[in-house]
Design a protein around this motif. Structure first.
Motif, PDB file in Angstrom:
ATOM      1  N   TYR A 178       0.850  -1.186   0.000  1.00 19.15           N
ATOM      2  CA  TYR A 178       0.000   0.000   0.000  1.00 19.15           C
ATOM      3  C   TYR A 178       0.886   1.236   0.000  1.00 19.15           C
ATOM      4  O   TYR A 178       1.911   1.282   0.697  1.00 19.15           O
ATOM      5  CB  TYR A 178      -0.928   0.011   1.214  1.00 19.15           C
ATOM      6  N   VAL A 179       0.495   2.213  -0.785  1.00 22.81           N
ATOM      7  CA  VAL A 179       1.253   3.451  -0.899  1.00 22.81           C
ATOM      8  C   VAL A 179       0.425   4.585  -0.324  1.00 22.81           C
ATOM      9  O   VAL A 179      -0.787   4.663  -0.537  1.00 22.81           O
ATOM     10  CB  VAL A 179       1.646   3.725  -2.366  1.00 22.81           C
ATOM     11  N   VAL A 180       1.083   5.454   0.434  1.00 25.28           N
ATOM     12  CA  VAL A 180       0.441   6.591   1.091  1.00 25.28           C
ATOM     13  C   VAL A 180       0.982   7.864   0.462  1.00 25.28           C
ATOM     14  O   VAL A 180       2.201   8.073   0.410  1.00 25.28           O
ATOM     15  CB  VAL A 180       0.705   6.591   2.610  1.00 25.28           C
ATOM     16  N   THR A 181       0.087   8.713  -0.037  1.00 22.82           N
ATOM     17  CA  THR A 181       0.473   9.990  -0.635  1.00 22.82           C
ATOM     18  C   THR A 181      -0.240  11.124   0.084  1.00 22.82           C
ATOM     19  O   THR A 181      -1.331  10.946   0.627  1.00 22.82           O
ATOM     20  CB  THR A 181       0.113  10.034  -2.129  1.00 22.82           C
ATOM     21  N   CYS A 182       0.374  12.289   0.056  1.00 25.66           N
ATOM     22  CA  CYS A 182      -0.183  13.462   0.716  1.00 25.66           C
ATOM     23  C   CYS A 182      -0.913  14.324  -0.299  1.00 25.66           C
ATOM     24  O   CYS A 182      -0.459  14.499  -1.434  1.00 25.66           O
ATOM     25  CB  CYS A 182       0.937  14.260   1.374  1.00 25.66           C
ATOM     26  N   VAL A 183      -2.073  14.850   0.098  1.00 27.24           N
ATOM     27  CA  VAL A 183      -2.870  15.718  -0.775  1.00 27.24           C
ATOM     28  C   VAL A 183      -3.290  16.973  -0.019  1.00 27.24           C
ATOM     29  O   VAL A 183      -4.443  17.377  -0.044  1.00 27.24           O
ATOM     30  CB  VAL A 183      -4.107  14.982  -1.329  1.00 27.24           C
ATOM     31  N   GLY A 184      -2.340  17.586   0.649  1.00 25.35           N
ATOM     32  CA  GLY A 184      -2.650  18.803   1.384  1.00 25.35           C
ATOM     33  C   GLY A 184      -2.902  18.533   2.844  1.00 25.35           C
ATOM     34  O   GLY A 184      -2.001  18.163   3.593  1.00 25.35           O
ATOM     35  N   LYS A 185      -4.144  18.674   3.286  1.00 21.08           N
ATOM     36  CA  LYS A 185      -4.481  18.500   4.689  1.00 21.08           C
ATOM     37  C   LYS A 185      -4.877  17.069   5.031  1.00 21.08           C
ATOM     38  O   LYS A 185      -5.272  16.801   6.164  1.00 21.08           O
ATOM     39  CB  LYS A 185      -5.631  19.440   5.075  1.00 21.08           C
ATOM     40  N   SER A 186      -4.801  16.162   4.096  1.00 23.36           N
ATOM     41  CA  SER A 186      -5.101  14.754   4.355  1.00 23.36           C
ATOM     42  C   SER A 186      -4.203  13.901   3.483  1.00 23.36           C
ATOM     43  O   SER A 186      -3.477  14.412   2.625  1.00 23.36           O
ATOM     44  CB  SER A 186      -6.578  14.451   4.080  1.00 23.36           C
ATOM     45  N   TYR A 187      -4.247  12.596   3.703  1.00 23.65           N
ATOM     46  CA  TYR A 187      -3.460  11.677   2.886  1.00 23.65           C
ATOM     47  C   TYR A 187      -4.354  10.568   2.347  1.00 23.65           C
ATOM     48  O   TYR A 187      -5.385  10.239   2.931  1.00 23.65           O
ATOM     49  CB  TYR A 187      -2.284  11.092   3.676  1.00 23.65           C
ATOM     50  N   HIS A 188      -3.949  10.027   1.192  1.00 25.04           N
ATOM     51  CA  HIS A 188      -4.662   8.942   0.533  1.00 25.04           C
ATOM     52  C   HIS A 188      -3.854   7.659   0.634  1.00 25.04           C
ATOM     53  O   HIS A 188      -2.617   7.697   0.639  1.00 25.04           O
ATOM     54  CB  HIS A 188      -4.900   9.277  -0.941  1.00 25.04           C
ATOM     55  N   VAL A 189      -4.565   6.544   0.677  1.00 24.85           N
ATOM     56  CA  VAL A 189      -3.938   5.225   0.702  1.00 24.85           C
ATOM     57  C   VAL A 189      -4.415   4.459  -0.526  1.00 24.85           C
ATOM     58  O   VAL A 189      -5.627   4.326  -0.746  1.00 24.85           O
ATOM     59  CB  VAL A 189      -4.280   4.454   1.992  1.00 24.85           C
ATOM     60  N   TYR A 190      -3.463   3.966  -1.337  1.00 24.86           N
ATOM     61  CA  TYR A 190      -3.777   3.201  -2.541  1.00 24.86           C
ATOM     62  C   TYR A 190      -3.129   1.820  -2.439  1.00 24.86           C
ATOM     63  O   TYR A 190      -2.068   1.664  -1.825  1.00 24.86           O
ATOM     64  CB  TYR A 190      -3.239   3.896  -3.801  1.00 24.86           C
ATOM     65  N   ASN A 191      -3.772   0.832  -3.058  1.00 24.49           N
ATOM     66  CA  ASN A 191      -3.105  -0.451  -3.209  1.00 24.49           C
ATOM     67  C   ASN A 191      -2.253  -0.421  -4.471  1.00 24.49           C
ATOM     68  O   ASN A 191      -2.634   0.142  -5.490  1.00 24.49           O
ATOM     69  CB  ASN A 191      -4.106  -1.610  -3.255  1.00 24.49           C
ATOM     70  N   VAL A 192      -1.085  -1.027  -4.396  1.00 23.14           N
ATOM     71  CA  VAL A 192      -0.140  -0.951  -5.501  1.00 23.14           C
ATOM     72  C   VAL A 192      -0.604  -1.789  -6.680  1.00 23.14           C
ATOM     73  O   VAL A 192      -0.303  -1.473  -7.827  1.00 23.14           O
ATOM     74  CB  VAL A 192       1.259  -1.389  -5.020  1.00 23.14           C
ATOM     75  N   SER A 193      -1.356  -2.846  -6.446  1.00 26.33           N
ATOM     76  CA  SER A 193      -1.747  -3.757  -7.525  1.00 26.33           C
ATOM     77  C   SER A 193      -2.565  -3.055  -8.594  1.00 26.33           C
ATOM     78  O   SER A 193      -2.334  -3.223  -9.791  1.00 26.33           O
ATOM     79  CB  SER A 193      -2.527  -4.945  -6.953  1.00 26.33           C
ATOM     80  N   LYS A 194      -3.556  -2.236  -8.192  1.00 24.53           N
ATOM     81  CA  LYS A 194      -4.410  -1.560  -9.160  1.00 24.53           C
ATOM     82  C   LYS A 194      -4.483  -0.056  -8.952  1.00 24.53           C
ATOM     83  O   LYS A 194      -5.220   0.619  -9.675  1.00 24.53           O
ATOM     84  CB  LYS A 194      -5.825  -2.147  -9.086  1.00 24.53           C
ATOM     85  N   LEU A 195      -3.748   0.446  -7.969  1.00 27.29           N
ATOM     86  CA  LEU A 195      -3.812   1.866  -7.600  1.00 27.29           C
ATOM     87  C   LEU A 195      -5.238   2.285  -7.284  1.00 27.29           C
ATOM     88  O   LEU A 195      -5.664   3.394  -7.609  1.00 27.29           O
ATOM     89  CB  LEU A 195      -3.231   2.754  -8.708  1.00 27.29           C
ATOM     90  N   GLY A 196      -5.980   1.377  -6.685  1.00 25.58           N
ATOM     91  CA  GLY A 196      -7.319   1.712  -6.218  1.00 25.58           C
ATOM     92  C   GLY A 196      -7.248   2.358  -4.854  1.00 25.58           C
ATOM     93  O   GLY A 196      -6.479   1.933  -3.982  1.00 25.58           O
ATOM     94  N   ILE A 197      -8.041   3.393  -4.661  1.00 30.22           N
ATOM     95  CA  ILE A 197      -7.994   4.105  -3.389  1.00 30.22           C
ATOM     96  C   ILE A 197      -8.627   3.248  -2.299  1.00 30.22           C
ATOM     97  O   ILE A 197      -9.698   2.665  -2.472  1.00 30.22           O
ATOM     98  CB  ILE A 197      -8.689   5.471  -3.517  1.00 30.22           C
ATOM     99  N   VAL A 198      -7.934   3.133  -1.188  1.00 33.04           N
ATOM    100  CA  VAL A 198      -8.357   2.288  -0.078  1.00 33.04           C
ATOM    101  C   VAL A 198      -8.927   3.113   1.062  1.00 33.04           C
ATOM    102  O   VAL A 198      -9.932   2.762   1.659  1.00 33.04           O
ATOM    103  CB  VAL A 198      -7.177   1.433   0.421  1.00 33.04           C
ATOM    104  N   CYS A 199      -8.292   4.240   1.330  1.00 35.88           N
ATOM    105  CA  CYS A 199      -8.702   5.019   2.488  1.00 35.88           C
ATOM    106  C   CYS A 199      -8.313   6.475   2.280  1.00 35.88           C
ATOM    107  O   CYS A 199      -7.343   6.782   1.588  1.00 35.88           O
ATOM    108  CB  CYS A 199      -8.054   4.471   3.766  1.00 35.88           C
ATOM    109  N   VAL A 200      -9.090   7.352   2.884  1.00 34.73           N
ATOM    110  CA  VAL A 200      -8.790   8.783   2.916  1.00 34.73           C
ATOM    111  C   VAL A 200      -8.788   9.211   4.373  1.00 34.73           C
ATOM    112  O   VAL A 200      -9.737   8.942   5.109  1.00 34.73           O
ATOM    113  CB  VAL A 200      -9.824   9.600   2.121  1.00 34.73           C
ATOM    114  N   SER A 201      -7.741   9.856   4.791  1.00 32.25           N
ATOM    115  CA  SER A 201      -7.606  10.218   6.199  1.00 32.25           C
ATOM    116  C   SER A 201      -8.518  11.382   6.548  1.00 32.25           C
ATOM    117  O   SER A 201      -9.098  12.042   5.683  1.00 32.25           O
ATOM    118  CB  SER A 201      -6.153  10.577   6.500  1.00 32.25           C
ATOM    119  N   ASP A 202      -8.611  11.628   7.840  1.00 35.26           N
ATOM    120  CA  ASP A 202      -9.338  12.800   8.309  1.00 35.26           C
ATOM    121  C   ASP A 202      -8.543  14.069   7.990  1.00 35.26           C
ATOM    122  O   ASP A 202      -7.353  14.029   7.685  1.00 35.26           O
ATOM    123  CB  ASP A 202      -9.582  12.702   9.814  1.00 35.26           C
TER     124      ASP A 202
END
Length: 956
Positions: free
Chosen positions: A35-59
């Protein structure tokens, strides 16, 4: 605090993927996936590497995230001078405060966390205790910390790199510097542990990559890239001795460590600096991110050892210039940005995002030269229009570009730029080389497009062939710049608007002028609602006029904006006109009354907006913002009274939507969300029954049809009796049932004997035996367990066998009533007790009415049931038929979707969201089925019991 907007509320932000903060990768042991975690400003996104599908969005964090780090348990974020640790991707577990400056580096280190701020203050935290274990302070003038890493197998040691080019090795347990490396007279920008022990890769800001042995302080290999500073380093661990480096210009280099040379390179991997680069362990995959709002996965499978793009997720790298909904379902949003790209965003799921490519004069040459040095790139799109009626046949999108007189076509279905370039021959001369295409529209049939130019010309083209089909006016439609063109819904009339205020109505087919309407003020743009024939016209003096194109006169005038109007859109029913201006306000005008009914302000001015054809979302884009923002229409979910606002109304600022769900308004920010322990506390039915009435976990088929068994038997009765098969003479007859038993043969003399039986010689049934035994002991638990194992037909037989004529007695009937009263007093299995009682009264009602003792016993049961049902019930509502359902701690308030009366029993059943009717698809809703009552029941409150999907009901 007053509500900023009565109609719109922030819902979600689209188009954000990554920024300049380096990514982080975690391997999940249970899921066997990275799983890869990227920052998008005031929150971060979690994607699975296999399909780059979004798994979670932080508060949402209070401020922008400066750095990210992950380990096997936590996700650490540095926001300003505060560090937060999250478990399960988004549950806040720990907070670390103590830095005086902003934090820009984090390193998980076993049970500790190392953090570095902008003043080069290094703190080592105890993760569980949230205390500082050790602190080191450096002077930025002599040792400004730029990199932080832990050398493999070096116990309790960290390696610090500096802007001055020196390295220091520290023992964090003893708080002692072990060694200082002199460096290479260049600032250190990246450090990474190599697969070899003691060897560390060091990237410098002059492009050098040094493989240095820490144990002997010797340089093993030196490389140099010609693309500027080294921003990131990674090593392949899948059997190939390859080192990957990223540069500040977006290129990546692959170095062969055995042959000590450059093996291959990936040019223009990103359009900006490669800030995040991670080689997936034991796989030929490289994950990269950059501030161009893209996340890419590269696979190293080319013959020369190079890599190719395997998967990517990206958004606009520059702010959007125009937004419009595509189609009539309101699910897709077309967007063009200052990066000259056109994209489609989906309001349903991120997997439906797609890119239509970048505008180019020559797509073939662009592919050869690459996107970075593309000399054929066209300027950004300023105006476009789409029509989905003929999307499968030919190009269905036409766009105008900044500073160009050429209009381009695009195909939404093929997700690419089209084949036609609309440019009249008159613009090839020197006298008209500076003419710009400013407005465009497509006919509802999808066959023609009309383009308006700054020279006053208006041309019509065929979309299928690209042939010019004529011009409006002789020689020009207007003597000034054309600010807008629009075709009515029936292909009968074309409306053109000139900058000096004249609006002309043309016959679309014959190109003849029908009428000219002269307005006093200069026109900036127009917006036509084809279904209602209402056209909004914005002026340079910030006013808006509504023109009825059927009567060809002005019917409304709106005043209120204090700056240039950027965009306008109608609601689906044309009741509202929504406008945005550079005064950072969004205003909603009521068309029938001609009054302003809603107005709210935003922090950044809206540059373009569009209302969904279904009326559920308003989508906006803002100045210097790459995101696309959705605002939900509250009038679809509840009754919103709209009253005209005063002329001097001051709008309140509405907070921008985020990529994650925000806390509902009215929730105190200091109030903490329930922790994981609170949500997972288990309560047994016995513990629950001490407070409330509980239901059983048996399937509905065991008790729901007990009162309808006679109806079911009549419905399932065969038309003719079944024929018995001929049995072989040597087969012994058997008795039908679950257990295999032989039938006893009747003796010949029994047939001739008398069948009259004196006295009740039938043995007790199974239920009768257990009832008798439990009545002597004073507890009916065995009887309840026996009844739970029986099916509906068996329960019916056992209850019928309790009467004297069926082999029972009055004492057994009384024992059964005592059994029902016992179950009701325990307040468990409430629906079973009522179901058994209902069948019992239906079968033995006449017997009970004839015996005074049984009537008294039944009255006692009724009293016990009433006490259990009414106990602990709040008295805040005295309405007949109300009930209370109380919910335990949940992350957000749930609501009731609906209910219905079920004949027979006073029971309640929960239907979760996926079983609910689809008329409302909102999270947190559930359906309620209520039992039989004298009138329609309503819901007062409710509660979910952890551990069991059941609902406690208390009648008022």
């Amino acid at each position: 605090m007053p509500v900023a907007s009565k109609i719109f509320e922030g819902y979600r932000a689209l188009g954000f993927v990554s920024n300049h903060v380096p990514l982080a990768v975690r391997y999940h042991q249970k899921h066997k996936d990275n799983y890869v975690v990227t920052c998008v400003g005031k929150s971060y996104h979690v994607y699975n590497v296999s399909k780059l599908g979004i798994v979670c969005v932080s508060d949402i964090h209070p401020d922008d995230i400066n750095c990210l780090a992950v380990d096997s348990k936590f996700v650490f974020t540095g926001c300003k001078n505060v560090i937060r640790a999250y478990t399960r991707w988004k549950q806040l577990s720990f907070t670390y405060e103590g830095h005086e400056k902003d934090i820009h580096m984090l390193l998980p280190f076993g049970e500790h966390l190392v953090s570095v701020d902008e003043e080069s203050t290094v703190k080592v935290w105890d993760v569980d205790a949230e205390v500082v274990y050790m602190e080191m302070k450096f002077n930025n003038s002599t040792f400004c910390v730029t990199t932080l890493m832990h050398p493999s197998t070096y116990l309790n040691k960290i390696l610090l790199g500096s802007k001055q080019g020196k390295l220091q090795l520290w023992n964090i347990r003893t708080d002692k510097m072990l060694y200082m490396f002199d460096g290479w007279n260049a600032g250190i920008t990246a450090t990474e542990q190599s697969p070899a022990i003691d060897v560390v890769a060091i990237g410098l800001d002059d492009g050098q990559i040094i493989l240095h042995n820490l144990k002997f302080d010797e340089t093993v290999i030196k490389f140099r890239q010609d693309w500027g500073p080294v921003t990131s380093i990674g090593f392949r661990t899948d059997g190939h001795p390859v080192m990957v480096t990223g540069s500040a210009v977006g290129h990546m280099a692959l170095w062969d460590l055995e042959e000590r040379k450059l093996s291959s390179q990936i040019r223009e991997a990103h359009s900006t600096s490669v800030t995040g680069l991670v080689c997936v362990a034991s796989e030929p995959l490289i994950i990269t991110s950059a501030s161009d709002n893209s996340l890419k996965v590269w696979i190293m499978d080319l013959p020369d050892g190079g890599g190719r793009l395997l998967n990517q997720r990206s958004g606009h790298s520059a702010p959007p210039t125009r937004l419009r909904h595509y189609g009539n379902d309101g699910k897709n949003i077309l967007s063009t940005g200052q990066d000259s790209t056109m994209r489609s965003f989906s309001t349903i799921h991120d997997k439906h995002y797609k890119s239509l490519g970048r505008a180019s004069y020559n797509k073939t040459e662009t592919r050869k030269s690459g996107l970075k040095k593309d000399k054929h790139m066209m300027p950004s799109v300023t105006h476009f229009v789409s029509e989905s009626s003929r999307q499968s046949d030919w190009d269905n999108i036409v766009a105008c570009h900044r500073g160009l007189c050429t209009a381009t076509t695009w195909s939404y279905q093929r997700s690419t730029m089209g084949q036609h370039r609309f440019k009249h021959d008159r613009f090839n001369g020197k006298t008209m080389h500076d003419v710009v295409a400013q407005a465009v529209d497509i006919s509802p049939c999808g066959n023609f497009t009309v383009i308006g130019y700054s020279s006053g010309h208006v041309d019509k083209y065929n979309l299928q062939s690209g042939i010019h089909r004529g011009s409006y006016g002789d020689p020009t439609a207007h003597d000034c710049s054309v600010r807008g063109v629009a075709i009515d819904g029936l292909n009968q009339m074309l409306i053109t608007a000139g900058g000096t205020g004249d609006i002309k109505f043309w016959k679309f087919k014959d190109r003849k002028l029908l009428k000219c309407l002269q307005l006093k003020n200069q026109i900036s743009q127009i917006c036509l609602h084809k279904e209602s024939s209402m056209m909004a016209v914005s002026h340079d003096n910030f006013s808006i006029m509504i023109v009825d194109i059927d009567t060809k006169r002005v019917v409304r005038t709106f005043l209120g904006h204090s700056n240039s109007i950027t965009d306008m859109t109608f609601s689906t029913d044309s009741r509202w006109l929504i406008t945005a201006a550079m005064d950072c306000s969004v205003r909603t005008w009521d068309m029938p009354t001609g009054r302003l009914v809603d107005c709210f302000a935003v922090d950044s001015a809206v540059t373009t907006l569009s209302m969904s054809p279904t009326g559920d979302f308003l989508v906006t884009a803002h100045v210097d913002d790459i995101g696309v923002y959705l605002w939900s229409n509250l009038t679809l979910f509840s009754h919103v009274p709209l009253r005209p606002l005063p002329a001097d109304f001051e709008p309140h600022t509405l907070s921008m939507p985020a990529t994650s769900k925000q806390k509902p308004s009215g929730v105190d920010e200091d109030e903490e969300d329930p922790t994981e322990e609170d949500l997972t506390d288990f309560k047994s039915p016995q513990q629950i029954s001490d407070e409330l009435v509980t239901l059983s976990l048996l399937p509905n088929s065991r008790w729901q049809n007990l009162l309808n068994l006679d109806t079911i038997r009549r419905r399932n009765k065969p038309k003719e009796p079944p024929k018995a098969p001929k049995a072989a003479p040597f087969f012994l007859p058997t008795v039908a049932g679950l257990e295999f038993k032989f039938a006893e043969q009747e003796a010949e003399e029994d047939k001739s004997s008398s069948k009259i039986i004196k006295g009740n010689l039938q043995p007790l049934s199974g239920l009768g035996k257990v009832l008798t035994q439990d009545a002597e002991e004073g507890s009916f638990d065995q009887t309840l367990q026996m009844m739970k194992k029986l099916g509906p037909s068996a329960i019916d037989i056992e209850i019928r066998s309790l009467e004297p004529d069926g082999g029972g007695s009055l004492e057994l009937v009384s024992c059964f009533l005592s059994f029902i009263g016992y179950v009701l007093t325990t307040r468990r299995d409430f629906e079973l007790a009522n179901a058994y009682l209902g069948l019992f009264i239906q079968v033995h009602g006449s017997l009970i009415a004839a015996e005074p003792t049984l009537v008294k016993e039944l009255e006692n049961v009724n009293q016990v049931q009433t006490e259990a049902w009414h106990e602990n019930c709040p008295r805040s509502q005295n309405s007949q038929g109300y009930m209370v359902m109380e919910l335990s701690k949940v992350t957000e308030p749930s609501r009731i979707y609906g209910y219905r009366i079920v004949q027979g029993l006073r029971i309640v059943k929960v239907i979760w969201l996926w079983n609910c009717p689809k008329s409302q698809n909102r999270p947190g809703y559930m359906g309620i089925e209520l039992s039989k009552g004298t009138e329609s029941s309503r819901l007062y409150g409710y509660r979910i019991i952890q551990g069991h999907r059941i609902v406690q009901v208390i009648w008022l």
